[in-house]
Design an enzyme around this catalytic site. Structure first.
Site, PDB file in Angstrom:
ATOM      1  N   LYS A  45      82.471 -73.144 -58.504  1.00 55.45           N
ATOM      2  CA  LYS A  45      82.466 -71.700 -58.257  1.00 55.45           C
ATOM      3  C   LYS A  45      81.428 -71.303 -57.208  1.00 55.45           C
ATOM      4  CE  LYS A  45      81.612 -70.680 -62.525  1.00 55.45           C
ATOM      5  NZ  LYS A  45      81.478 -72.045 -63.026  1.00 55.45           N
ATOM      6  N   THR A  46      80.234 -71.847 -57.320  1.00 53.02           N
ATOM      7  CA  THR A  46      79.178 -71.462 -56.382  1.00 53.02           C
ATOM      8  C   THR A  46      79.444 -72.021 -54.994  1.00 53.02           C
ATOM      9  OG1 THR A  46      77.597 -71.236 -58.194  1.00 53.02           O
ATOM     10  CG2 THR A  46      76.682 -71.430 -55.965  1.00 53.02           C
ATOM     11  N   GLU A  50      76.850 -66.007 -60.721  1.00 53.61           N
ATOM     12  CA  GLU A  50      76.487 -66.038 -62.143  1.00 53.61           C
ATOM     13  C   GLU A  50      76.646 -64.659 -62.786  1.00 53.61           C
ATOM     14  OE1 GLU A  50      76.287 -68.839 -63.470  1.00 53.61           O
ATOM     15  OE2 GLU A  50      75.576 -70.208 -61.905  1.00 53.61           O
ATOM     16  N   GLN A 103      78.188 -63.642 -65.271  1.00 55.93           N
ATOM     17  CA  GLN A 103      78.144 -63.558 -66.732  1.00 55.93           C
ATOM     18  C   GLN A 103      76.763 -63.136 -67.226  1.00 55.93           C
ATOM     19  OE1 GLN A 103      78.470 -66.480 -65.112  1.00 55.93           O
ATOM     20  NE2 GLN A 103      76.790 -67.768 -65.825  1.00 55.93           N
ATOM     21  N   CYS A 139      86.864 -82.868 -66.967  1.00 57.41           N
ATOM     22  CA  CYS A 139      86.273 -83.139 -68.274  1.00 57.41           C
ATOM     23  C   CYS A 139      85.454 -84.430 -68.173  1.00 57.41           C
ATOM     24  CB  CYS A 139      87.366 -83.276 -69.331  1.00 57.41           C
ATOM     25  SG  CYS A 139      86.747 -83.664 -70.995  1.00 57.41           S
ATOM     26  N   CYS A 179      87.999 -80.422 -71.456  1.00 58.59           N
ATOM     27  CA  CYS A 179      89.383 -79.983 -71.642  1.00 58.59           C
ATOM     28  C   CYS A 179      89.477 -79.447 -73.068  1.00 58.59           C
ATOM     29  CB  CYS A 179      90.346 -81.150 -71.428  1.00 58.59           C
ATOM     30  SG  CYS A 179      90.213 -82.457 -72.674  1.00 58.59           S
TER      31      CYS A 179
END
Length: 184
Positions: free
Chosen positions: A15-16, A81, A83, A137, A175
């Site tokens: 994501k970053t 970030e 969240q 995973c 997962c």
């Protein structure tokens, strides 16, 4: 109207790095921009956003919605970030986008107990585009959509504190099957 784009997924899903790419693209185009990160995120030095791959961009730390007040209209806001942001801070980002500026954001969609982060959900609902990412995973090698938090080598109890800032020693992508199998 501005554009609100968000990417979400588990830890270690890139994501970053995606956010840094958006920052670099906008910067190369001469777009006025500012990157912000929550002050609570102590994993990287103040003044920067840093991906797990080591890429960095300059960033201001934000601790309240008033930290967004001085951002000029028309400035692209790049937020990492999410969240960790408060509901008023998320509202400030949505307002910034609705006033004609752009917002590009990244963050976790679910916590370690697989509960949605309400602030992320609010930003998703307001977004023009949502990019959902997966990780690998680290238990089975399959696609991971969740994050498992560990305490003393075992999955943290589901009623443990929701917010614990950590890295690969505390969190690992999982997962669904592995996430469930590891739970006592």
């Amino acid at each position: 109207m501005g554009l609100l784009v968000i990417t979400v997924g588990p830890m270690f899903s890139g994501k970053t790095d995606w956010l840094v790419d958006r920052f670099d693209e906008a910067s190369a185009q001469g777009i006025e921009l500012i990157a912000v990160r929550p002050a609570i995120d102590s994993r990287t030095p103040v003044g920067q956003i840093r991906s797990h791959s080591g890429r960095t961009i300059p960033a201001a730390s934000v601790a309240s919605d008033s930290d967004f007040a001085g951002i000029p209209l028309g400035t692209l806001v790049v937020a990492d970030e999410i969240q960790f942001l408060s509901q008023p801070m998320i509202a400030a980002l949505i307002r910034h986008a609705s006033e004609g500026a752009g917002v590009v954001a990244a963050g976790l969609d679910y916590d370690f107990a697989r509960r949605p982060f309400e602030v992320t959900t609010a930003l998703i609902e307001a977004a023009d585009e949502v990019v959902v990412r997966t990780a690998t995973c680290t238990r089975c090698g399959g696609g991971a959509g969740f994050t498992q938090r560990f305490a003393n080598g075992v999955p943290a109890p589901l009623d443990a504190d929701r917010i614990v800032v950590g890295d690969e020693t505390t969190y690992r992508p999982r997962c669904e099957s592995c996430w469930l199998e590891e739970r006592p």
